[in-house]
Design an enzyme around this catalytic site. Structure first.
Site, mmCIF file in Angstrom:
data_model
loop_
_atom_site.group_PDB
_atom_site.id
_atom_site.type_symbol
_atom_site.label_atom_id
_atom_site.label_comp_id
_atom_site.label_asym_id
_atom_site.label_seq_id
_atom_site.Cartn_x
_atom_site.Cartn_y
_atom_site.Cartn_z
ATOM 1 N N CYS A 50 0.852 -1.199 0.000
ATOM 2 C CA CYS A 50 0.000 0.000 0.000
ATOM 3 C C CYS A 50 0.886 1.248 0.000
ATOM 4 C CB CYS A 50 -0.908 -0.042 1.221
ATOM 5 S SG CYS A 50 -1.803 1.485 1.490
ATOM 6 N N CYS A 81 -0.071 3.964 2.454
ATOM 7 C CA CYS A 81 0.213 3.680 3.872
ATOM 8 C C CYS A 81 1.711 3.759 4.152
ATOM 9 C CB CYS A 81 -0.235 2.278 4.260
ATOM 10 S SG CYS A 81 -1.760 1.761 3.526
ATOM 11 N N ASP A 82 2.522 3.161 3.295
ATOM 12 C CA ASP A 82 3.933 2.961 3.634
ATOM 13 C C ASP A 82 4.904 3.796 2.813
ATOM 14 O OD1 ASP A 82 3.109 1.099 5.469
ATOM 15 O OD2 ASP A 82 3.259 -0.580 4.087
#
Ligand code: NAP
Length: 418
Positions: free
Chosen positions: A246, A249-250
């Site tokens: 993701c 997200c990261d």
């Protein structure tokens, strides 16, 4: 009582204290961190008096990640008298946090609710919460079960530009919160628990959750999909140490680093664009000679100076040392030629697999998707499938919400005929 926000100076005395301490190491840009915030506050409530529950924003205290060896966030770590009792990283569900805490705290008594709801919705993504909204507005007694927070995959989508009504786009997490609030305004209830089993045949459906048994006359399966993996050796071990699924997200962990994005669909294209704004270089690896992604992504990607492409290539091996990923070995699908590509991170963006396990052996499935047409009716009466988990041509937020409305319409007809 919500979890208490603390700073670095407050952390160390708390770690050393006699009382058990649970710390959430988080950051504002991290989608998973935002998703666990609600359940984490519930945990603070449930265990008030038995342990101290705090959260600390690692972005505000740059040294803390090194000192406490935080490699992925959210990390929930339990301390007592200066010792680490254990930790759980990126918990996918509140039930996982409960299981992690259980050996350290008195167990919660499992409750059985013998009440029969008109409708139970499993999954709190856009399809699930639209069904909850329509059901509650129609006066049905509806309960939605979600394992972490509203939104599903959408909650991890940085920006949604193709959902009507938001000319500037909207953050997936915010849209999810609004959908939940809208459904709850009309009386829909949410239960944060993991569904372990669903007995879907018969007039009364029995749903077994991490928080006890619940019953309903109709069930809407809105369980969505999860990222597909490459299936390479060490892929799981390298999660958070170079492998990610993701970008929203990261991505921030790879600021000014070199990353590869695997895939050629909309997800890969959107991830590559997002990462091109954060990282030093993005290497797109696709097994065909052109992107399958929607045309709107092509030109911005070609124009981005730090994006390069390896066409007709697939990842053969993940290179790593004993700490983290160091690169990938590519194999040309046409010539068989192999190329070593050093990189710090690999974002696997090769599509999703439907979360249809609850339906296995009970409903008709096709390639893992629950077979259901426009009416969302499945092969069992009173059971409906909405959103990404059902067979359909276009899996988007806008089609999931349409499914949610349709499922309730069909369920009302079904209940009226009973
Ligand atoms: P997708 O459209 O199924 O694309 C998956 C990509 O990964 C394909 O290019 C595929 O290659 C490649 N792939 C699959 N397995 C692979 C493997 N083992 N090794 C290497 N490559 C592999 O999936 P998606 O991009 O996640 O999109 C899913 C749905 O969400 C689509 O309907 C999409 O439109 C939607 N979506 C929309 C947006 C948006 O509108 N902004 C953003 C994200 C997703 P081949 O091409 O060779 O099959």
């Amino acid at each position: 009582m919500a979890a208490i926000t603390i700073n670095e100076q407050q952390l160390h005395p708390l770690i050393a204290s006699e009382e058990m301490l649970l710390v959430d190491f988080w950051a504002p840009w991290c989608g998973d961190c935002r998703r666990i915030a609600g359940p984490y506050d519930e945990i603070a409530d449930e265990h008030a008096g038995r342990m101290t529950v705090v959260k600390i924003n690692v972005d505000l205290f740059p040294g803390i990640r090194e000192r406490e060896e935080i490699r992925r966030i959210p990390t929930l770590r339990l301390y007592r008298k200066g010792e680490v009792l254990g930790q759980i990283v990126e918990p996918p569900a509140k039930a996982d946090i409960d299981r992690f805490l259980a050996p350290h705290l008195p167990t919660k008594q499992q409750l059985t609710d013998a009440h029969i709801h008109d409708m139970i919705i499993i999954g709190g993504g856009p399809g699930g919460y639209t069904a909850a909204l329509y059901a509650a507005r129609a006066g049905l007694d509806v309960l939605l079960v979600e394992q972490l927070s509203a939104g599903g995959q959408m909650a991890l989508t940085h920006q949604i530009d193709n959902y009507p009504g938001f000319p500037e786009g909207v953050e997936g997490y915010d849209l999810a919160q609004q959908m939940r609030a809208q459904a709850e305004r009309f009386g829909a209830k949410t239960k944060i628990a993991t569904v372990q089993q669903a007995l879907l045949s018969g007039d009364i459906k029995e749903i077994s959750t991490s928080d006890g048994l619940i019953y309903a006359k109709t069930v809407v399966l809105a369980t969505g999909a999860t990222p597909r993996e490459l299936g390479l050796p060490c892929e799981k071990d390298l999660l958070g140490k170079g492998i990610a699924y993701c970008a929203a997200c990261d991505g921030m962990f790879y600021r000014d680093k070199v990353v590869a994005v695997i895939g050629g669909g909309d997800t890969a294209a959107a991830d590559a664009l997002l990462l091109s704004r954060i990282t030093k270089q993005v290497i797109v690896v696709h097994r065909r000679d052109q992107l399958r992604a929607t045309k709107i992504y092509h030109q911005p990607l070609m124009d981005a100076e730090n994006v390069t492409f390896h066409w007709n290539n697939e990842v053969k091996e993940l290179r790593h040392n004993d700490r983290q990923l160091t690169g990938i070995l590519l194999r040309n699908t046409l010539t068989g030629e192999e190329t070593e590509v050093p990189c710090d991170g690999v974002f696997v963006s090769i599509g999703r697999k439907p979360a249809s396990q609850l339906a296995e052996g009970q409903l008709l499935l096709e390639n893992g998707y629950i077979v259901a047409g426009e009416t969302t009716e499945t092969s069992l009466p009173g059971v409906y499938a909405v959103g990404d988990v059902r067979t359909k041509k276009l899996r988007q937020v806008v089609t999931a919400v349409a499914d949610g409305a349709m499922a309730v319409h069909m369920a009302e007809e079904y209940l009226a005929g009973k």
